[in-house]
Design a protein around this motif. Sequence first.
Motif, mmCIF file in Angstrom:
data_model
loop_
_atom_site.group_PDB
_atom_site.id
_atom_site.type_symbol
_atom_site.label_atom_id
_atom_site.label_comp_id
_atom_site.label_asym_id
_atom_site.label_seq_id
_atom_site.Cartn_x
_atom_site.Cartn_y
_atom_site.Cartn_z
ATOM 1 N N UNK B 72 0.765 -1.127 -0.105
ATOM 2 C CA UNK B 72 0.013 -0.065 -0.061
ATOM 3 C C UNK B 72 0.706 1.110 -0.013
ATOM 4 N N UNK B 73 1.873 1.186 0.986
ATOM 5 C CA UNK B 73 2.934 2.542 1.089
ATOM 6 C C UNK B 73 3.382 2.693 -0.332
ATOM 7 N N UNK B 74 4.289 1.536 -0.788
ATOM 8 C CA UNK B 74 4.873 1.833 -1.862
ATOM 9 C C UNK B 74 3.991 2.391 -3.188
ATOM 10 N N UNK B 75 2.653 1.817 -3.142
ATOM 11 C CA UNK B 75 1.716 2.123 -4.171
ATOM 12 C C UNK B 75 1.405 3.614 -4.258
ATOM 13 N N UNK B 76 1.303 3.972 -3.116
ATOM 14 C CA UNK B 76 0.978 5.653 -2.692
ATOM 15 C C UNK B 76 2.161 6.437 -3.150
ATOM 16 N N UNK B 77 3.420 6.087 -2.635
ATOM 17 C CA UNK B 77 4.612 6.775 -2.972
ATOM 18 C C UNK B 77 4.696 6.876 -4.668
ATOM 19 N N UNK B 78 4.693 5.669 -5.232
ATOM 20 C CA UNK B 78 4.878 5.546 -6.498
ATOM 21 C C UNK B 78 3.947 6.390 -7.462
ATOM 22 N N UNK B 79 2.491 6.460 -7.043
ATOM 23 C CA UNK B 79 1.690 7.364 -7.647
ATOM 24 C C UNK B 79 1.925 8.652 -7.670
ATOM 25 N N UNK B 80 2.474 9.168 -6.230
ATOM 26 C CA UNK B 80 2.934 10.712 -6.049
ATOM 27 C C UNK B 80 4.118 10.984 -7.273
ATOM 28 N N UNK B 81 4.815 10.009 -7.289
ATOM 29 C CA UNK B 81 6.291 10.426 -7.972
ATOM 30 C C UNK B 81 5.765 10.498 -9.321
ATOM 31 N N UNK B 82 4.929 9.622 -9.823
ATOM 32 C CA UNK B 82 4.321 9.429 -11.385
ATOM 33 C C UNK B 82 3.786 10.691 -11.565
ATOM 34 N N UNK B 83 2.733 11.085 -10.667
ATOM 35 C CA UNK B 83 1.841 12.240 -10.985
ATOM 36 C C UNK B 83 2.804 13.603 -10.911
ATOM 37 N N UNK B 84 3.550 13.932 -9.998
ATOM 38 C CA UNK B 84 4.610 14.813 -10.196
ATOM 39 C C UNK B 84 5.401 14.967 -11.285
ATOM 40 N N UNK B 86 5.189 13.298 -14.073
ATOM 41 C CA UNK B 86 4.564 13.207 -15.272
ATOM 42 C C UNK B 86 4.030 14.749 -15.540
ATOM 43 N N UNK B 87 3.153 15.446 -14.501
ATOM 44 C CA UNK B 87 3.044 16.668 -14.658
ATOM 45 C C UNK B 87 4.047 17.640 -14.889
ATOM 46 N N UNK B 170 3.084 7.837 -20.172
ATOM 47 C CA UNK B 170 1.928 8.600 -19.639
ATOM 48 C C UNK B 170 2.159 10.326 -20.341
ATOM 49 N N UNK B 171 3.366 10.568 -20.703
ATOM 50 C CA UNK B 171 3.383 11.934 -21.367
ATOM 51 C C UNK B 171 2.428 12.198 -22.345
ATOM 52 N N UNK B 172 2.214 11.371 -23.326
ATOM 53 C CA UNK B 172 1.577 11.673 -24.327
ATOM 54 C C UNK B 172 0.216 12.151 -23.914
ATOM 55 N N UNK B 173 -0.451 11.405 -23.365
ATOM 56 C CA UNK B 173 -1.986 11.641 -22.842
ATOM 57 C C UNK B 173 -2.066 13.094 -22.185
ATOM 58 N N UNK B 174 -1.009 13.416 -21.206
ATOM 59 C CA UNK B 174 -1.108 14.389 -20.438
ATOM 60 C C UNK B 174 -0.723 15.845 -21.281
ATOM 61 N N UNK B 222 -6.615 11.292 -13.116
ATOM 62 C CA UNK B 222 -6.296 10.493 -14.036
ATOM 63 C C UNK B 222 -4.621 9.650 -13.963
ATOM 64 N N UNK B 223 -3.951 10.539 -13.622
ATOM 65 C CA UNK B 223 -2.733 9.777 -13.559
ATOM 66 C C UNK B 223 -2.378 9.107 -12.136
ATOM 67 N N UNK B 224 -3.197 9.264 -11.275
ATOM 68 C CA UNK B 224 -3.129 8.301 -10.045
ATOM 69 C C UNK B 224 -3.821 7.039 -10.288
ATOM 70 N N UNK B 225 -4.961 7.370 -11.124
ATOM 71 C CA UNK B 225 -5.782 6.003 -11.408
ATOM 72 C C UNK B 225 -4.812 4.996 -12.299
ATOM 73 N N UNK B 226 -4.230 5.854 -12.979
ATOM 74 C CA UNK B 226 -3.304 4.993 -14.095
ATOM 75 C C UNK B 226 -1.990 4.567 -13.209
ATOM 76 N N UNK B 227 -1.671 5.255 -12.383
ATOM 77 C CA UNK B 227 -0.334 4.525 -11.551
ATOM 78 C C UNK B 227 -0.841 3.204 -10.775
ATOM 79 N N UNK B 228 -2.246 3.308 -10.122
ATOM 80 C CA UNK B 228 -2.533 2.090 -9.484
ATOM 81 C C UNK B 228 -3.035 1.025 -10.515
ATOM 82 N N UNK B 229 -3.507 1.129 -11.607
ATOM 83 C CA UNK B 229 -3.915 0.026 -12.680
ATOM 84 C C UNK B 229 -2.944 -0.299 -13.520
ATOM 85 N N UNK B 230 -2.696 0.630 -14.387
ATOM 86 C CA UNK B 230 -2.173 0.498 -15.833
ATOM 87 C C UNK B 230 -0.660 0.154 -15.464
#
Lengths: 287, 297
Positions: B72-84, B86-87, B170-174, B222-230
């Motif tokens: 759970x923790x590494x997933x949240x950390x990973x999502x945070x890194x991917x969101x920041x 990518x954006x 994920x860059x293209x989508x953003x 959207x990027x958070x959901x992407x990090x969780x699933x894709x």
Amino acid sequence: MGTKTQQTTVADAVETRLPGNLTMHAGLVGAIALMSAPLVLALVMSTQTTTEVYQVTNLGIGSQGLSNYQTALTEYGFANYMLNSLVMSVVIVVGKVTLSLLAALALVYYDFPFQRGVFMFVLLTLLLPVPVRIVPLFQLMADLGWTNTLLALTGPYIASATAVFLFRQHFMSIPSSLVEAARLDGVGPLTFLVKVLIPMSRGMIAGVAVITFIYAWNQFLWPLVAVTDKSSQVVQVGIRYIQGSAQAGLTRWGLIMAGAVLALLPPLLVLIALHRPLLETFAIQQK
Amino acid sequence: MSTQTKPYDSIPQAAVLLLPTAVVLVAFLYYPGLETFRLSLYETLFLGQQTNWVGLGNFAELATSSAYHNSFLITVLFAAIVVVGTLSLSLVISYMLFHVEVGSSTYLVAAIWPYALPPAVAAILLNFLLHPNLGIFTHYLELLTPFTLDWFNSGPQAFGVVAVVAIWKQLGYNIIFLVAALNNVPESLRETARIDGVGHLRLLYKVYIPLVSPTLVFLAVMNTIYSFFSTFPLVDLMTSGGPSDATNFLIFKLYRDAFEFSSLGLASAESVVLFVLVAILMYGQIRLSDEYAQYGV
């Protein structure tokens, strides 16, 4: 704080001294080169023999020509995987567009009770991506006897909240004078859909089709779970097989790269050919 | 929204038109969705041969499992890194595209192409290009920096490599959404923003970021959901959750618990947790966009 403003003014000064557009173009070319480098390198390496690949900095076009592609397509079953992916993606695109057009027609042009409720019922499915229901969905496919079939790969994807939402939005923006004219002529609903609505929604239908095709082609988790029989598998999971089987002795990376390029080309070509409707559709989705 | 004139009023006809969509949604979305909740209250024994009612036992097991906490923790950390990550990158690239005003075509397509990149292909390309011994990227990275790439054995490095691939894909989508948002900034505001001697970075930060913030919120969700699933294909093809569970994200753990260990009840409980996370994210996004709509942004 003081140093910070100083820093920004220095940066500003540097930036303004260069002609702005030149910096921008250079930055863009650099960014695009970085983003595309893996793809270009994969194309090069896919023409190399294993020996050439193991010479790390050898960036010449390899002596293999296209034979890695031939090997991937024939000996490693990629021709079959590609065909399976294509059939699955086309069925999902056609099914999703058809079902969503019919649903949007009912939601916009029919007077019936609980319309908002029905629309919400469709929209709420956005909360249920595949991972949230994967275990019962897998069991359902086993109970229906659909495992390893096209039905399992396409069925869960052919209805879509997003497509219904987009078509509904688009229909609502069509001037009502047109609808009035149709009503006075006593045109039936299906004729109205085919003769008036579809021609007026070409861009939107193309956009939904492109987005859906790319999405379907790139699926990995569900095909991995729903299909266990190699001959019915799609190309994304085929990549998993080729990575596993090409690792005897020296890994045949050239062959793996050829497989990766094959799995990437169709969605990439579709994007390049149809980027306009895709961009327009996304622009509407945001509003 | 203007109210459309409704030329048709046959309720049976409307029902027939809605039926195919409704049947698919009920059979393949609502039914399995509800079934997930029911299954999460049972435990599966002997590879699915027997099920026992355990109430909230599966959730209690997740709450006390250190493996699940780690995931759970590494997933949240990973999502945070991917969101920041990518954006920030896509903001800079989108701003450059917006600034040179090439309209669409070559530049734009060259920048958004990763939207069409299958995650499995992204994973396999960088498996090779970042291979510790064979990768050409590895070769030059180790030549130019004091860094040694050993992500087959180092947990933090594997986490970083998967994050890089996830951001790249994920860059293209953003960029698609950000270029559209920047082009929607009214011409009058753009004129005022062209103050002499103000650098682009400051302009972006002070003027444009506030103006496109609704799009940034949408993309963050959207990027958070992407990090969780894709990111499942990335983990599956690059690290298999390792080394020592450093990349064993929630979605990968769920897949393993369900399809490798046949703990269907436990896996369903994990699905319920993911459902709650998605619901919270979606609700937050709707609330925030309503707020923006009120202020007329």
